[in-house]
Design a protein around this motif. Structure first.
Motif, PDB file in Angstrom:
ATOM      1  N   VAL A 232      -4.485  -3.192   8.448  1.00 57.20           N
ATOM      2  CA  VAL A 232      -4.505  -4.599   8.862  1.00 57.20           C
ATOM      3  C   VAL A 232      -5.509  -5.389   8.029  1.00 57.20           C
ATOM      4  O   VAL A 232      -5.262  -6.548   7.666  1.00 57.20           O
ATOM      5  N   LEU A 233      -6.637  -4.777   7.697  1.00 56.43           N
ATOM      6  CA  LEU A 233      -7.615  -5.441   6.840  1.00 56.43           C
ATOM      7  C   LEU A 233      -7.016  -5.741   5.474  1.00 56.43           C
ATOM      8  O   LEU A 233      -7.216  -6.833   4.917  1.00 56.43           O
ATOM      9  N   GLY A 234      -6.256  -4.795   4.921  1.00 57.64           N
ATOM     10  CA  GLY A 234      -5.583  -5.050   3.652  1.00 57.64           C
ATOM     11  C   GLY A 234      -4.584  -6.191   3.749  1.00 57.64           C
ATOM     12  O   GLY A 234      -4.456  -7.004   2.824  1.00 57.64           O
ATOM     13  N   MET A 235      -3.874  -6.286   4.873  1.00 58.99           N
ATOM     14  CA  MET A 235      -2.959  -7.406   5.081  1.00 58.99           C
ATOM     15  C   MET A 235      -3.714  -8.730   5.087  1.00 58.99           C
ATOM     16  O   MET A 235      -3.288  -9.714   4.460  1.00 58.99           O
ATOM     17  N   ALA A 236      -4.838  -8.769   5.802  1.00 57.97           N
ATOM     18  CA  ALA A 236      -5.616 -10.008   5.895  1.00 57.97           C
ATOM     19  C   ALA A 236      -6.155 -10.426   4.536  1.00 57.97           C
ATOM     20  O   ALA A 236      -6.186 -11.622   4.206  1.00 57.97           O
ATOM     21  N   ILE A 237      -6.580  -9.467   3.731  1.00 56.86           N
ATOM     22  CA  ILE A 237      -7.101  -9.791   2.399  1.00 56.86           C
ATOM     23  C   ILE A 237      -6.013 -10.413   1.539  1.00 56.86           C
ATOM     24  O   ILE A 237      -6.244 -11.395   0.823  1.00 56.86           O
ATOM     25  N   ARG A 238      -4.812  -9.867   1.609  1.00 50.46           N
ATOM     26  CA  ARG A 238      -3.715 -10.415   0.813  1.00 50.46           C
ATOM     27  C   ARG A 238      -3.323 -11.817   1.268  1.00 50.46           C
ATOM     28  O   ARG A 238      -2.926 -12.651   0.457  1.00 50.46           O
ATOM     29  N   LEU A 239      -3.425 -12.089   2.560  1.00 45.03           N
ATOM     30  CA  LEU A 239      -2.963 -13.365   3.089  1.00 45.03           C
ATOM     31  C   LEU A 239      -4.012 -14.466   3.022  1.00 45.03           C
ATOM     32  O   LEU A 239      -3.667 -15.647   2.991  1.00 45.03           O
ATOM     33  N   ALA A 240      -5.291 -14.115   3.017  1.00 51.69           N
ATOM     34  CA  ALA A 240      -6.339 -15.121   3.186  1.00 51.69           C
ATOM     35  C   ALA A 240      -6.671 -15.868   1.900  1.00 51.69           C
ATOM     36  O   ALA A 240      -7.024 -17.044   1.945  1.00 51.69           O
ATOM     37  N   PHE A 241      -6.582 -15.201   0.755  1.00 51.05           N
ATOM     38  CA  PHE A 241      -6.966 -15.850  -0.491  1.00 51.05           C
ATOM     39  C   PHE A 241      -5.884 -16.808  -0.970  1.00 51.05           C
ATOM     40  O   PHE A 241      -4.693 -16.609  -0.710  1.00 51.05           O
ATOM     41  N   LYS A 242      -6.318 -17.823  -1.687  1.00 50.06           N
ATOM     42  CA  LYS A 242      -5.367 -18.754  -2.285  1.00 50.06           C
ATOM     43  C   LYS A 242      -4.623 -18.085  -3.434  1.00 50.06           C
ATOM     44  O   LYS A 242      -5.032 -17.045  -3.951  1.00 50.06           O
ATOM     45  N   VAL A 263     -12.589   0.554   6.114  1.00 45.81           N
ATOM     46  CA  VAL A 263     -12.860   0.080   4.754  1.00 45.81           C
ATOM     47  C   VAL A 263     -11.554  -0.186   4.024  1.00 45.81           C
ATOM     48  O   VAL A 263     -10.533   0.455   4.296  1.00 45.81           O
ATOM     49  N   TYR A 264     -11.599  -1.153   3.095  1.00 48.10           N
ATOM     50  CA  TYR A 264     -10.551  -1.303   2.081  1.00 48.10           C
ATOM     51  C   TYR A 264     -11.214  -1.757   0.790  1.00 48.10           C
ATOM     52  O   TYR A 264     -11.995  -2.706   0.788  1.00 48.10           O
ATOM     53  N   ASP A 265     -10.930  -1.052  -0.306  1.00 52.03           N
ATOM     54  CA  ASP A 265     -11.466  -1.400  -1.621  1.00 52.03           C
ATOM     55  C   ASP A 265     -10.454  -2.260  -2.366  1.00 52.03           C
ATOM     56  O   ASP A 265      -9.262  -1.920  -2.433  1.00 52.03           O
ATOM     57  N   VAL A 266     -10.941  -3.359  -2.956  1.00 51.24           N
ATOM     58  CA  VAL A 266     -10.062  -4.375  -3.532  1.00 51.24           C
ATOM     59  C   VAL A 266     -10.626  -4.821  -4.875  1.00 51.24           C
ATOM     60  O   VAL A 266     -11.849  -4.899  -5.058  1.00 51.24           O
ATOM     61  N   ALA A 267      -9.734  -5.128  -5.807  1.00 52.82           N
ATOM     62  CA  ALA A 267     -10.112  -5.738  -7.084  1.00 52.82           C
ATOM     63  C   ALA A 267      -9.700  -7.205  -7.062  1.00 52.82           C
ATOM     64  O   ALA A 267      -8.566  -7.532  -6.700  1.00 52.82           O
ATOM     65  N   LEU A 268     -10.624  -8.093  -7.446  1.00 53.55           N
ATOM     66  CA  LEU A 268     -10.382  -9.537  -7.477  1.00 53.55           C
ATOM     67  C   LEU A 268     -10.685 -10.058  -8.881  1.00 53.55           C
ATOM     68  O   LEU A 268     -11.678  -9.653  -9.496  1.00 53.55           O
ATOM     69  N   CYS A 340       4.409  -3.395   7.684  1.00 60.72           N
ATOM     70  CA  CYS A 340       3.923  -4.082   8.878  1.00 60.72           C
ATOM     71  C   CYS A 340       3.889  -5.574   8.579  1.00 60.72           C
ATOM     72  O   CYS A 340       3.193  -6.007   7.656  1.00 60.72           O
ATOM     73  N   GLY A 341       4.651  -6.338   9.322  1.00 56.37           N
ATOM     74  CA  GLY A 341       4.681  -7.774   9.106  1.00 56.37           C
ATOM     75  C   GLY A 341       5.259  -8.194   7.778  1.00 56.37           C
ATOM     76  O   GLY A 341       5.037  -9.315   7.330  1.00 56.37           O
ATOM     77  N   GLY A 342       5.970  -7.308   7.107  1.00 58.41           N
ATOM     78  CA  GLY A 342       6.535  -7.624   5.805  1.00 58.41           C
ATOM     79  C   GLY A 342       5.653  -7.235   4.641  1.00 58.41           C
ATOM     80  O   GLY A 342       6.037  -7.435   3.488  1.00 58.41           O
ATOM     81  N   LEU A 343       4.473  -6.674   4.891  1.00 60.26           N
ATOM     82  CA  LEU A 343       3.565  -6.242   3.837  1.00 60.26           C
ATOM     83  C   LEU A 343       3.555  -4.721   3.780  1.00 60.26           C
ATOM     84  O   LEU A 343       3.467  -4.052   4.818  1.00 60.26           O
TER      85      LEU A 343
END
Length: 415
Positions: A232-242, A263-268, A340-343
């Motif tokens: 769910v945290l990974g889903m939120a990260i994908r959805l929250a950023f512009k 935890v979720y590790d992410v590259a930005l 989940c939720g399409g992600l």
């Protein structure tokens, strides 16, 4: 009352007005999730024809309509990108293909070992019926509170034991791919149970026990919950950023409840290191609350290398993990993918039944760290959150001052 604007945060309380100005170093879509998701706006798809005919962004099919006409529901969050919709198309095609392979329906015996319904014997459809379907035959209480199913072979059935005897709990170095616990027979003839997703079809006759958060011996259930929260945290990260911020999800380590955070590790793609403000952490938390309020089920399928690489073609980290998974003999040349939720994401699972079983959930901290591995080098961000199940409420003091403070510390798992 807190009011968010594009440039500042205004707080009004007891007639006083306090204004704090800060710069958004990373733009976040505050307004996108300011209102709770209405279940009537969630689009349900069930087959390839549905996806071809219905534009999910127009909401032509609602949750209530689908609930009345379909027994098996797949939910898509509103405002998904065109790329996510295309990936859902591929996922749904593969799901329909696998269901169509069940040409002849045969029956299996399922004996319930939970209350209510202890001792009930059900005749279910092989490779079609799920533990959730079994729970619907017993009591609504089981459908709402059951997190995961614990299955074990019947005395006369050894196929279930043999089918999973090769599965081991072997996570990759960075990506937590473990979680499906095999049925193993020890020297004292004790059979280790298999933890099975609530929406995953049953393949053999078995004994079925529904696990929930007020049960006993919750070690594995807690890990399943922590793993689902990382998803769910990974889903939120994908959805929250512009849209101009490119987000590449890497992985989450093997769940460890004692660490105090999932935890979720992410590259930005940022020009400088980002240290989020408190208001930005709350924005991510708001997205996770909207996801959990939508009661989105976790769907699981096992796909081939070609399908998996089509689903994650735009993420080099996931492509590398697919190759690593397939080198393991226990994978049987299959990659487990969840929706989940399409992600979509990769994990061997299992996951909880749906996101409504998540209670309080918060993003506690974001820690940048350097990766010097041979495969990927650069700056990654470790998003750390904390959560409690819906069945286990605690006081605000304990949650805010103890759990969140502990979750803010850097979780060094797999670093």
């Amino acid at each position: 009352m807190v009011q968010f604007t594009s440039a500042c945060c205004q707080m009004r309380t007891f007639g006083y007005r306090m204004k704090k100005v800060y710069n958004h170093r990373v733009p976040i879509k505050y307004q996108r999730f300011m209102d709770h998701i209405n279940p009537d706006d969630i689009v349900a798809h069930y087959s390839r024809d549905d996806i071809d005919k219905i534009d999910p962004r127009k909401g032509e099919r609602t949750y209530k309509d689908a609930q009345q006409t379909m027994g098996r529901k797949n939910f898509l969050l509103p405002n998904l990108s065109d790329q996510d919709l295309e990936l859902n198309h591929i996922f749904q095609q593969e799901l329909d293909r696998q269901r169509a392979m069940v040409a002849r329906i045969s029956k299996i015996r399922v004996v319930i070992d939970s209350k209510p319904g202890d001792g009930t014997e059900l005749n279910m459809n092989k490779d079609l019926s799920t533990p959730f379907d079994c729970a619907r035959h017993i009591h609504d209480l089981l459908t709402s509170r059951s997190v995961v199913a614990e299955i074990s072979p019947l005395e006369t059935n050894t196929n279930l034991l043999q089918a999973h005897s090769d599965d081991k709990d072997e996570p990759n170095k960075m990506n937590e791919q473990s979680g499906e616990h095999s049925a193993e027979q020890t020297n004292n003839n004790h059979i280790r149970p298999i933890y099975w997703d609530m929406h995953r079809p049953l393949s053999e006759s078995c004994r079925l026990k529904f696990r929930h958060f007020t049960d006993t011996n919750l070690s594995e259930v807690n890990k399943i919950y922590w793993r689902s929260c990382s998803y769910v945290l990974g889903m939120a990260i994908r959805l929250a950023f512009k849209d101009d911020i490119k987000v590449l999800l890497h992985s989450w380590p093997k769940p460890n409840v004692k660490s105090g955070s999932f935890v979720y590790d992410v590259a930005l793609n940022l020009s400088e290191k980002w240290v989020p403000a408190e208001q930005e952490l709350r924005a991510f938390t708001k997205v996770m609350w909207d996801i959990k309020a939508a009661a989105l089920p976790f769907e699981r399928i096992e796909v081939s290398r070609d399908v998996a690489k089509r689903l994650f073609a735009t993420n080099p980290f996931k492509l590398a993990q697919i190759d690593s998974i397939l080198t393991n003999e226990s994978s049987h040349n299959k990659v487990t993918v969840y929706r989940c939720g399409g992600l979509l994401d990769i994990s061997i699972g299992p996951m909880i039944s749906n996101t409504s079983q998540i209670g309080r959930i918060s993003l506690a901290a974001v820690h940048p760290f350097e990766s010097d591995s041979d495969e990927f080098k650069g700056v990654f961000y470790r998003f750390q959150g904390v959560s409690l199940p819906q069945q286990l409420p605690v006081s605000s003091y304990i949650y805010q001052n103890i759990l969140i403070n502990q979750a803010k510390r850097l979780n060094k798992a797999s670093l």
